[in-house]
Structure formats: C-alpha cells, structure tokens
Design an enzyme around this catalytic site. Structure first.
Site, short mmCIF file in Angstrom:
data_model
loop_
_atom_site.label_atom_id
_atom_site.label_comp_id
_atom_site.label_asym_id
_atom_site.label_seq_id
_atom_site.Cartn_x
_atom_site.Cartn_y
_atom_site.Cartn_z
N HIS A 1 7.13 0.08 18.92
CA HIS A 1 6.09 0.67 18.06
C HIS A 1 6.42 2.14 17.75
CE1 HIS A 1 1.65 -0.08 16.90
NE2 HIS A 1 2.11 0.91 16.18
N GLU B 1 1.73 -6.74 22.88
CA GLU B 1 2.58 -5.55 22.89
C GLU B 1 2.29 -4.75 24.15
OE1 GLU B 1 3.09 -3.72 18.95
OE2 GLU B 1 2.67 -1.84 19.99
N ALA C 1 4.07 -3.78 10.73
CA ALA C 1 2.63 -3.72 10.52
C ALA C 1 1.91 -3.78 11.88
CB ALA C 1 2.21 -4.86 9.61
N ARG C 2 1.49 -4.96 12.26
CA ARG C 2 0.88 -5.19 13.56
C ARG C 2 1.39 -6.53 14.07
NH1 ARG C 2 -0.13 -0.54 13.83
NH2 ARG C 2 -2.16 0.48 13.95
N GLY D 1 0.86 -1.19 0.00
CA GLY D 1 0.00 0.00 0.00
C GLY D 1 0.89 1.23 0.00
N ARG D 2 0.38 2.29 0.62
CA ARG D 2 1.13 3.55 0.62
C ARG D 2 2.51 3.40 1.25
NH1 ARG D 2 -4.14 7.19 1.68
NH2 ARG D 2 -4.79 5.36 2.83
N ILE D 3 2.54 2.78 2.44
CA ILE D 3 3.83 2.66 3.14
C ILE D 3 4.72 1.65 2.42
CG2 ILE D 3 4.95 2.08 5.33
CD1 ILE D 3 2.32 2.91 6.76
N ARG E 1 -3.16 -8.49 -1.89
CA ARG E 1 -4.37 -9.14 -2.39
C ARG E 1 -4.53 -9.00 -3.90
NH1 ARG E 1 -8.95 -6.90 1.33
NH2 ARG E 1 -7.48 -5.22 1.07
N THR E 2 -4.31 -7.75 -4.37
CA THR E 2 -4.42 -7.55 -5.83
C THR E 2 -3.15 -6.87 -6.32
OG1 THR E 2 -5.52 -5.48 -5.29
CG2 THR E 2 -6.94 -7.30 -5.98
N GLY F 1 7.05 3.34 14.60
CA GLY F 1 6.89 3.58 13.15
C GLY F 1 6.70 5.05 12.78
C1 8YV Z 1 1.11 4.73 15.99
C2 8YV Z 1 0.45 3.31 13.98
O1 8YV Z 1 1.53 3.71 16.73
O2 8YV Z 1 -0.68 4.79 12.57
C3 8YV Z 1 -0.63 3.66 13.00
O3 8YV Z 1 -1.43 2.78 12.66
O4 8YV Z 1 0.65 2.18 14.26
C4 8YV Z 1 1.30 4.39 14.56
O5 8YV Z 1 1.37 5.49 13.81
C5 8YV Z 1 -0.12 5.13 16.67
O6 8YV Z 1 -1.29 4.61 16.34
C6 8YV Z 1 -0.05 6.45 17.37
O7 8YV Z 1 0.22 6.25 18.66
#
Ligand code: 8YV
Length: 330
Positions: A296, A277, A247-248, A166-168, A188-189, A298
C-alpha cells in the site's frame, strides 16, 4: 516550520480556546502530522473510539485502515470532524456523519500524481519482471548473462484499460499516452472533462477486459465495486494480460486472482493493495512468481505524505472551528 499551504489558512485555524480540543488519533499516523499539531490538540489514544460514550471528544484523526462507524460517531455527541489522512474514505460511514452534522475531510489532489506513478511502477514491474530479476541478479546462480531468460511482456504501444477514470485514473491515462498506448476506460459515467485532449475510448467493463493488455483498477471501493473483478472477469481477460490494482483490495477477489495467476489464465499482476491487507503470511499468492506486491505505497513519498499531513491538519482544525473544510466528503 515551513508550511506548503498558504499562511492565512494556517493562521485561521490556530485554536482560540485555552482548553485544547480533544481528538482521538490513530497511533500509527506520521510524526510529520503530530509535529504540525503540537500544542493545538489533546491527543486521545485510538482505543478511545471503542470506549464508553464521551461528550468531551471533539474530533477524530484517522487514516484508511480502521473503521469509523455510525455507532462510533454517535458515541461522541460533541464530535465535529473526522479528518482522514488519505483520499479514500471507504472505512468511514460518511452518510451517517452527514446526518449527525459531522464534517469528514480527506486529502485528494496532493496524492494524485504520486499514486498514478505507483500504478505505472507496478505495470512496468509486473510486465518486465523487475522483482524476479532483482532477486536473480543477487543470487549465486547468476553467473552468466543468458539472452533467453526472464523475457517479459511489452508495455509501449499496447492497450491499457483503466477502471475508474477519476483524478488518479486520468493521470494514469496521461502517463500511458506517453507510452504510446491505446487507452480504454470504464467508469459509471462517461468522462465530462478531458483537459489534455487524450485519445480515450469509453467501453463496457466486458469489452475493456476482452481488449486490454493491461487492466488498471483505480475506482473507489463501494458496494458496487466490491468483488468487481472475480472469476468471470479474470476469465474475460487475455492470457497475456497484466492486472494492476492500486485502488482497494476488495475490488478484486483474492481467491479468483490466485487461481488465475496459478493457472496462468492471465500473465501477471501488480498489487499495491490486497484483501485482506496484509495477506496471511502463508497465503498462496505470496508464493507466486507472476505477482508483484507492494504494501500500500500509492501515496508513499516523503513529499506527498508531508502535503497530506498538512491538509489533514488544516481540515481537522477547520472542522473543530466549525468552518468549511478545504476538502470535505460529507
Ligand atoms: C494511504 C490511500 O494509504 O489516500 C488513500 O486513500 O490509500 C493512501 O494514500 C493512506 O490512506 C495513508 O496512510
């Protein structure tokens, strides 16, 4: 106060009513965000979300670490908007919000490049043993340079497989192209838009795992992607490969990854997210040298968090005014 968003947008969302909208707010949200909201809302503590039904609640302000369920939302008949400080909305029951006529806002775009930078940071750190090296450089055993210690694995000219383009993911691919890497991807596509004409090869998940020296996970967390990388997928990776997850946590099985790293079925991992987490403090993963873990981070730069705060506030105020949000997922 200097705003990064166009002034008219901010003007448009000033509250008109003398009584302030009542918004349940996560207590951990940044001061940046609350500064922007000063005088615009009445903040209700997060615990209100689990309290009795209340028809005076207008909004919910949240971020990716507490669930906002259908049952929560149904408890607040006047709820107009859930504004999320972050792009991932896997913690919000979006379909239920849509059914209830509640807008759900998020903050894509402003964090895209920042999160891509983090993926590269972890890829490089895990491959080049940066955290181990940092610890060694500080400890008393480091007396003399030894050309044989801490040899890592090469990044440039290797093959990277990106799961979720995707974007990232696309910004990660651009950065990998600058490292002269061969780029495979799975989603997926197949990608419809390739503005930078990158040389990208679409593959099955299996082929990507077989061929990649680096596997970067950046897909959203859904029912389909929960546990996407487990024992079988880790076994399909090269013994010399590095896994990066920005990601997650639940996209990768913690148990399977712990075994794969302990048994050296893969070379290393770089994780910005884990499941759970944080991990329990005595979890084996935290004892292994071949994993680099960040908490976390990101989107965690001062500049990006500021932009996320502004967008979250704009989304919230537009939703409270029952106007279309700048970014909405519902
Ligand atoms: C942050 C993120 O952890 O945007 C997201 O989905 O995982 C991160 O940018 C967050 O949600 C802000 O605390």
């Amino acid at each position: 106060m200097k705003y990064l968003y166009p002034r008219p947008l901010i003007l448009k969302v000033e509250p008109l009513s003398p009584s302030l909208p009542r918004v349940i707010s996560d207590d951990k949200l940044s001061d940046n965000l609350y500064e922007l909201l000063e005088g615009k809302i009445e903040r209700l503590p997060w615990a209100t979300i689990d309290g009795p039904a209340d028809d005076s609640v207008d909004g919910i302000l949240t971020f990716g670490h507490h669930a906002v369920t259908a049952a929560h939302m149904a408890n607040f008949p006047q709820l107009k908007v859930v504004s999320n400080y972050g792009v991932g909305v896997d913690h919000i029951e979006v379909a239920a919000a849509t059914e209830l006529g509640i807008s759900v806002g998020n903050t894509p775009d402003v964090l895209t490049s920042t999160t891509a930078d983090m993926a590269l940071t972890l890829m490089l750190a895990a491959a080049r043993r940066v955290c181990e090296g940092d610890q060694y450089a500080r400890c008393s055993e480091f007396k003399v340079f030894d050309p044989a210690y801490m040899l890592g694995t090469e990044v440039h000219h290797q093959t990277v497989g990106i799961i979720g383009l995707g974007r990232i993911g696309y910004q990660i691919a651009r950065r990998c192209a600058a490292f002269d890497m061969e780029i495979l991807y799975h989603k997926r596509t197949q990608l419809a838009d390739n503005p930078d004409q990158l040389n990208l090869t679409y593959t099955s998940l299996e082929e990507l795992l077989n061929r990649s020296d680096f596997v970067i996970v950046i897909c959203p967390l859904t029912d389909e992607t929960t546990g996407l990388i487990g024992t079988q997928q880790l076994a399909a990776m090269k013994n010399s490969a590095v896994l990066v997850n920005v990601a997650r946590g639940p996209v990768v099985s913690t148990e399977a990854l712990t075994v794969a790293l302990r048994e050296k079925q893969i070379y290393a991992a770089g994780l910005d997210v884990t499941d759970p987490e944080p991990l329990p403090r005595d979890h084996e993963l935290l004892t292994l040298d071949n994993v680099t873990i960040t908490p976390h981070l990101g989107s965690a730069t001062m500049q990006t968090r500021r932009k996320m705060a502004e967008l979250t506030v704009v989304n919230l105020m537009l939703g409270l005014a029952r106007e279309p949000l700048v970014h909405s997922v519902s």
